[in-house]
Enzyme design. Structure first.
Site, PDB file in Angstrom:
ATOM      1  N   LYS A  33       5.919   1.589   1.577  1.00 58.22           N
ATOM      2  CA  LYS A  33       5.596   0.193   1.245  1.00 58.22           C
ATOM      3  C   LYS A  33       4.987   0.101  -0.150  1.00 58.22           C
ATOM      4  O   LYS A  33       5.406  -0.718  -0.973  1.00 58.22           O
ATOM      5  CB  LYS A  33       4.592  -0.347   2.277  1.00 58.22           C
ATOM      6  CG  LYS A  33       3.916  -1.648   1.863  1.00 58.22           C
ATOM      7  CD  LYS A  33       2.952  -2.143   2.920  1.00 58.22           C
ATOM      8  CE  LYS A  33       1.521  -1.694   2.731  1.00 58.22           C
ATOM      9  NZ  LYS A  33       0.760  -2.420   1.698  1.00 58.22           N
ATOM     10  N   ASN A  34       3.980   0.948  -0.399  1.00 57.67           N
ATOM     11  CA  ASN A  34       3.222   0.808  -1.642  1.00 57.67           C
ATOM     12  C   ASN A  34       4.025   1.213  -2.870  1.00 57.67           C
ATOM     13  O   ASN A  34       3.629   0.922  -3.992  1.00 57.67           O
ATOM     14  CB  ASN A  34       1.918   1.617  -1.563  1.00 57.67           C
ATOM     15  CG  ASN A  34       0.931   0.971  -0.603  1.00 57.67           C
ATOM     16  OD1 ASN A  34       1.154  -0.147  -0.143  1.00 57.67           O
ATOM     17  ND2 ASN A  34      -0.155   1.673  -0.297  1.00 57.67           N
ATOM     18  N   ARG A 103      -1.901  -9.398  -1.799  1.00 56.20           N
ATOM     19  CA  ARG A 103      -2.553  -9.023  -3.045  1.00 56.20           C
ATOM     20  C   ARG A 103      -1.606  -8.295  -3.994  1.00 56.20           C
ATOM     21  O   ARG A 103      -1.693  -8.438  -5.217  1.00 56.20           O
ATOM     22  CB  ARG A 103      -3.754  -8.133  -2.707  1.00 56.20           C
ATOM     23  CG  ARG A 103      -4.483  -7.619  -3.893  1.00 56.20           C
ATOM     24  CD  ARG A 103      -5.557  -6.638  -3.485  1.00 56.20           C
ATOM     25  NE  ARG A 103      -5.901  -5.786  -4.593  1.00 56.20           N
ATOM     26  CZ  ARG A 103      -6.806  -6.089  -5.517  1.00 56.20           C
ATOM     27  NH1 ARG A 103      -7.471  -7.200  -5.430  1.00 56.20           N
ATOM     28  NH2 ARG A 103      -7.053  -5.275  -6.514  1.00 56.20           N
ATOM     29  N   CYS A 127      -5.642  -8.215   1.918  1.00 54.26           N
ATOM     30  CA  CYS A 127      -6.425  -7.617   2.997  1.00 54.26           C
ATOM     31  C   CYS A 127      -7.899  -7.995   2.910  1.00 54.26           C
ATOM     32  O   CYS A 127      -8.454  -8.051   1.811  1.00 54.26           O
ATOM     33  CB  CYS A 127      -6.390  -6.103   2.843  1.00 54.26           C
ATOM     34  SG  CYS A 127      -5.308  -5.259   3.936  1.00 54.26           S
ATOM     35  N   ARG A 132     -12.191  -6.215  -3.721  1.00 53.08           N
ATOM     36  CA  ARG A 132     -10.876  -5.980  -4.310  1.00 53.08           C
ATOM     37  C   ARG A 132     -10.683  -6.762  -5.597  1.00 53.08           C
ATOM     38  O   ARG A 132      -9.812  -7.630  -5.694  1.00 53.08           O
ATOM     39  CB  ARG A 132      -9.771  -6.279  -3.300  1.00 53.08           C
ATOM     40  CG  ARG A 132      -9.879  -5.436  -2.061  1.00 53.08           C
ATOM     41  CD  ARG A 132      -8.632  -5.430  -1.239  1.00 53.08           C
ATOM     42  NE  ARG A 132      -7.628  -4.513  -1.754  1.00 53.08           N
ATOM     43  CZ  ARG A 132      -6.591  -4.081  -1.058  1.00 53.08           C
ATOM     44  NH1 ARG A 132      -6.400  -4.493   0.153  1.00 53.08           N
ATOM     45  NH2 ARG A 132      -5.728  -3.249  -1.583  1.00 53.08           N
ATOM     46  N   ILE A 134      -9.899  -7.408  -9.755  1.00 51.44           N
ATOM     47  CA  ILE A 134      -8.805  -6.990 -10.634  1.00 51.44           C
ATOM     48  C   ILE A 134      -9.299  -6.755 -12.063  1.00 51.44           C
ATOM     49  O   ILE A 134      -8.515  -6.744 -12.999  1.00 51.44           O
ATOM     50  CB  ILE A 134      -7.631  -8.000 -10.635  1.00 51.44           C
ATOM     51  CG1 ILE A 134      -8.122  -9.406 -11.028  1.00 51.44           C
ATOM     52  CG2 ILE A 134      -6.900  -8.025  -9.309  1.00 51.44           C
ATOM     53  CD1 ILE A 134      -6.984 -10.322 -11.447  1.00 51.44           C
ATOM     54  N   ASP A 135     -10.620  -6.550 -12.195  1.00 52.93           N
ATOM     55  CA  ASP A 135     -11.165  -6.386 -13.543  1.00 52.93           C
ATOM     56  C   ASP A 135     -10.535  -5.224 -14.320  1.00 52.93           C
ATOM     57  O   ASP A 135     -10.289  -5.316 -15.515  1.00 52.93           O
ATOM     58  CB  ASP A 135     -12.702  -6.226 -13.481  1.00 52.93           C
ATOM     59  CG  ASP A 135     -13.137  -5.115 -12.545  1.00 52.93           C
ATOM     60  OD1 ASP A 135     -12.488  -4.938 -11.489  1.00 52.93           O
ATOM     61  OD2 ASP A 135     -14.107  -4.413 -12.852  1.00 52.93           O
ATOM     62  N   ASP A 320      -6.139   4.839   3.475  1.00 56.72           N
ATOM     63  CA  ASP A 320      -5.193   4.222   4.412  1.00 56.72           C
ATOM     64  C   ASP A 320      -4.987   5.059   5.674  1.00 56.72           C
ATOM     65  O   ASP A 320      -4.272   4.630   6.590  1.00 56.72           O
ATOM     66  CB  ASP A 320      -3.843   3.962   3.717  1.00 56.72           C
ATOM     67  CG  ASP A 320      -3.934   2.827   2.699  1.00 56.72           C
ATOM     68  OD1 ASP A 320      -4.958   2.124   2.671  1.00 56.72           O
ATOM     69  OD2 ASP A 320      -2.970   2.648   1.922  1.00 56.72           O
ATOM     70  N   VAL A 342     -13.569   4.232  -1.067  1.00 58.16           N
ATOM     71  CA  VAL A 342     -12.596   3.479  -1.873  1.00 58.16           C
ATOM     72  C   VAL A 342     -12.754   1.969  -1.708  1.00 58.16           C
ATOM     73  O   VAL A 342     -12.746   1.228  -2.683  1.00 58.16           O
ATOM     74  CB  VAL A 342     -11.153   3.941  -1.558  1.00 58.16           C
ATOM     75  CG1 VAL A 342     -10.140   3.148  -2.381  1.00 58.16           C
ATOM     76  CG2 VAL A 342     -11.006   5.429  -1.844  1.00 58.16           C
ATOM     77  N   ARG A 412       3.118  -5.993   8.384  1.00 52.82           N
ATOM     78  CA  ARG A 412       3.057  -5.931   6.920  1.00 52.82           C
ATOM     79  C   ARG A 412       3.540  -4.576   6.418  1.00 52.82           C
ATOM     80  O   ARG A 412       4.089  -4.491   5.318  1.00 52.82           O
ATOM     81  CB  ARG A 412       1.611  -6.117   6.434  1.00 52.82           C
ATOM     82  CG  ARG A 412       1.090  -7.534   6.502  1.00 52.82           C
ATOM     83  CD  ARG A 412      -0.249  -7.614   5.803  1.00 52.82           C
ATOM     84  NE  ARG A 412      -0.176  -6.852   4.568  1.00 52.82           N
ATOM     85  CZ  ARG A 412      -1.164  -6.149   4.038  1.00 52.82           C
ATOM     86  NH1 ARG A 412      -2.341  -6.117   4.615  1.00 52.82           N
ATOM     87  NH2 ARG A 412      -1.002  -5.477   2.922  1.00 52.82           N
TER      88      ARG A 412
HETATM   89  C1  UD1 Z   1      -3.429   0.373  -3.289  1.00 55.76           C
HETATM   90  C2  UD1 Z   1      -2.667   0.310  -1.998  1.00 55.76           C
HETATM   91  C3  UD1 Z   1      -3.595   0.397  -0.807  1.00 55.76           C
HETATM   92  C4  UD1 Z   1      -4.500   1.614  -0.913  1.00 55.76           C
HETATM   93  C5  UD1 Z   1      -5.197   1.643  -2.267  1.00 55.76           C
HETATM   94  C6  UD1 Z   1      -6.016   2.897  -2.484  1.00 55.76           C
HETATM   95  C7  UD1 Z   1      -0.758  -1.050  -2.586  1.00 55.76           C
HETATM   96  C8  UD1 Z   1      -0.017  -2.310  -2.382  1.00 55.76           C
HETATM   97  N1  UD1 Z   1      -1.922  -0.917  -1.939  1.00 55.76           N
HETATM   98  O1  UD1 Z   1      -4.246  -0.798  -3.351  1.00 55.76           O
HETATM   99  O2  UD1 Z   1      -2.808   0.472   0.384  1.00 55.76           O
HETATM  100  O3  UD1 Z   1      -5.461   1.557   0.101  1.00 55.76           O
HETATM  101  O4  UD1 Z   1      -4.226   1.551  -3.326  1.00 55.76           O
HETATM  102  O5  UD1 Z   1      -5.237   4.023  -2.310  1.00 55.76           O
HETATM  103  O6  UD1 Z   1      -0.313  -0.166  -3.282  1.00 55.76           O
HETATM  104  N2  UD1 Z   1     -10.926  -2.150  -7.918  1.00 55.76           N
HETATM  105  C9  UD1 Z   1     -11.765  -2.827  -8.750  1.00 55.76           C
HETATM  106  N3  UD1 Z   1     -11.229  -3.428  -9.841  1.00 55.76           N
HETATM  107  C10 UD1 Z   1      -9.892  -3.366 -10.122  1.00 55.76           C
HETATM  108  C11 UD1 Z   1      -9.041  -2.673  -9.258  1.00 55.76           C
HETATM  109  C12 UD1 Z   1      -9.589  -2.058  -8.156  1.00 55.76           C
HETATM  110  O7  UD1 Z   1     -12.973  -2.900  -8.524  1.00 55.76           O
HETATM  111  O8  UD1 Z   1      -9.471  -3.931 -11.140  1.00 55.76           O
HETATM  112  C13 UD1 Z   1     -11.488  -1.486  -6.717  1.00 55.76           C
HETATM  113  C14 UD1 Z   1     -10.961  -2.110  -5.432  1.00 55.76           C
HETATM  114  O9  UD1 Z   1     -11.734  -3.232  -5.062  1.00 55.76           O
HETATM  115  C15 UD1 Z   1     -11.088  -0.950  -4.481  1.00 55.76           C
HETATM  116  C16 UD1 Z   1     -10.814   0.266  -5.350  1.00 55.76           C
HETATM  117  O10 UD1 Z   1     -11.030  -0.152  -6.684  1.00 55.76           O
HETATM  118  O11 UD1 Z   1     -12.386  -0.891  -3.993  1.00 55.76           O
HETATM  119  C17 UD1 Z   1      -9.418   0.842  -5.212  1.00 55.76           C
HETATM  120  O12 UD1 Z   1      -8.463  -0.126  -5.525  1.00 55.76           O
HETATM  121  P1  UD1 Z   1      -6.986   0.228  -6.031  1.00 55.76           P
HETATM  122  O13 UD1 Z   1      -6.828   1.692  -6.204  1.00 55.76           O
HETATM  123  O14 UD1 Z   1      -6.684  -0.648  -7.169  1.00 55.76           O
HETATM  124  O15 UD1 Z   1      -6.124  -0.209  -4.777  1.00 55.76           O
HETATM  125  P2  UD1 Z   1      -4.931  -1.231  -4.704  1.00 55.76           P
HETATM  126  O16 UD1 Z   1      -3.983  -0.993  -5.839  1.00 55.76           O
HETATM  127  O17 UD1 Z   1      -5.455  -2.599  -4.507  1.00 55.76           O
END
Ligand code: UD1
Length: 433
Positions: A33-34, A103, A127, A132, A134-135, A320, A342, A412
């Site tokens: 999926k990812n 997301r 989720c 979560r 996006i900074d 996960d 995480v 999902r």
């Molecule tokens: C992806 C996966 C998800 C998996 C995760 C970690 C997809 C669709 N989802 O999610 O299944 O659990 O990787 O392996 O691929 N964060 C920030 N700022 C940011 C980005 C992230 O603070 O700009 C934090 C998030 O809140 C979280 C952590 O970093 O606590 C990890 O996030 P990230 O690695 O970005 O996970 P996703 O890409 O959202």
């Protein structure tokens, strides 16, 4: 061949498990999926008809299909092949109602900027597992020359001076931030170096597809990714096969470990699962591997051993699989400490599992899991995707009937979850509520 739309409503169905019921045999995992979600987004850069193979039949893919269609793409599914024609894309706006459903819709941000030099993407939802933010996506893209503003809940990206190569060190190896930055950097002028990049196998898959489209990405799968930018006109559509889903694989392996197996999971590179395999072995399972399969078995008369687990970015233990291993720990002899590093709030599963008889104490991002003799079947609710999958597994070893509600979470990310478990011999059915 059929058209593509997001129209599922399976909220009125439940999975019923009559336990105890064992898993035995072989099962093939779907494409990740990812990975597939990001490969679909990457197709935007190819400006033509790309074929993505081994795409799972899950609702998140349907939503990403809708996102691309709203941008103007044609998305047609033929079994597990997805034909994504992005030539007609004429919009760079992704609407609120889709982004809030998933997301991962945010992953069109990088490729839209790469293709049009601008994008308008509603701020994401997804989720319910912590803030979560996006900074880091924004920091990486800003370094490439992107300017951001927010207009009534919509993130507006522009590139007044174009995209230029840069060096960025990510604060944390975020999967999404690495991917978004990568998909914009491939068409930036000059060279980009992403330091502390995410190393997940899905990043390698994305880089492989981008390279098949004409991009020049090196180092994917390591913390240092290098990108030599090429003109957008050098990128072309391609055919690419999605890697196997390591989390789906890990989920079935957990099921085998719980009930004894042997369970053999096919369609997966065992190197994607090194840490999970090590933990299964520490807990007393015998694990065998081949080129594209992993199998697990153990003597069900001998209890599992406790172990401590902390989730970390790849190659650390995957968040996960945290819920699935919390289930294993809850039936192991002794006390296991599970630390979630995480995501925040990713222990919602624990309270559902406690309703089935597990003994778990939560303290911030630590869970103290005291092994119990057995679990009892109960009505339970999926709180998120992986928790839902783990609750069904809990039903396999619980005494009596377990009814798992809110299957929309499981749908999902797991293709035909109940069907695959039933093919392994489990007394699992999916029926109207
Ligand atoms: C992806 C996966 C998800 C998996 C995760 C970690 C997809 C669709 N989802 O999610 O299944 O659990 O990787 O392996 O691929 N964060 C920030 N700022 C940011 C980005 C992230 O603070 O700009 C934090 C998030 O809140 C979280 C952590 O970093 O606590 C990890 O996030 P990230 O690695 O970005 O996970 P996703 O890409 O959202």
């Amino acid at each position: 061949m059929r058209g593509f739309s997001y129209n599922r409503d399976m909220s009125e169905e439940v999975i019923i498990v009559k336990g105890p019921t064992a898993l035995q045999g072989s099962v093939r995992v779907s494409g990740a999926k990812n990975s597939a979600l990001k490969l679909m987004a990457a197709a935007l850069l190819g400006q033509g008809a790309s074929t993505i193979r081994n795409v799972p039949l899950i609702s998140d893919i349907d939503i990403m299909g809708e996102v691309l269609q709203r941008l103007g793409a044609s998305v047609v599914r033929d079994g597990h092949d997805l034909l994504v024609d992005t030539a007609p894309v004429d919009s760079c706006e992704t609407p609120y109602e889709l982004v809030t459903k998933m997301r991962a819709s945010i992953s069109v941000l990088g490729p839209l900027i790469g293709r049009f030099g601008e994008a308008r993407v509603a701020m994401p939802g997804g989720c319910q597992i912590g803030a979560r933010k996006i900074d880091m996506h924004l920091v990486g893209l800003e370094a490439l020359g992107v300017k951001f503003s927010v207009d009534h809940g919509v993130l507006v990206a522009t590139t007044p001076e174009g995209l230029r190569g840069t060096q960025v060190t990510l604060e944390f190896p975020s999967v999404g931030a690495t991917e978004n930055m990568l998909m914009a950097a491939v068409v930036a002028e000059g060279e980009t170096l992403i330091e502390n990049a995410a190393c997940e196998p899905e990043i390698i898959d994305l880089a492989n597809m981008l390279n098949a489209m004409g991009a020049q990405v090196s180092g994917a799968g390591t913390p240092n990714i290098g990108v030599q930018g090429v003109p957008l006109s050098d990128l072309h559509p391609c055919a690419h096969t999605t890697v196997g889903d390591r989390i789906e694989a890990g989920t079935f392996l957990t099921g085998g470990a719980l009930t004894g197996g042997p369970v053999r999971v096919e369609g997966i590179d065992p190197s994607f699962l090194r840490m999970a395999i090590m933990k299964l072995q520490q807990m007393g399972c015998t694990v065998s591997t081949g080129e594209d399969w992993v199998s697990v078995e153990r003597d069900p008369e001998v209890p599992l051993s406790c172990t401590d687990i902390q989730t970390l970015p790849h190659p650390g233990f995957p968040t996960d699989l945290q819920a699935q291993f919390m289930l294993l720990a809850s039936l192991a002899e002794g006390i296991s400490v599970i630390t979630e590093n995480v995501f925040e709030n990713r222990f919602m599963f624990a309270s559902e599992l406690m309703r089935m008889g597990a003994d778990i104490t939560l303290d911030d991002h630590h869970a103290l899991v005291r092994g119990v003799e057995g679990l009892q079947g109960a009505p339970v609710s999926s709180t998120d995707l992986r928790a839902g999958a783990a609750l069904v597994l809990a039903g396999l070893v619980a005494e009596g009937e377990t009814r798992v509600h809110h299957l929309e979470h499981i749908d999902r990310g797991y293709e035909d979850y109940a069907g695959k478990l039933a093919s392994l011999g489990a007394a699992v059915v999916r029926v109207p509520a």
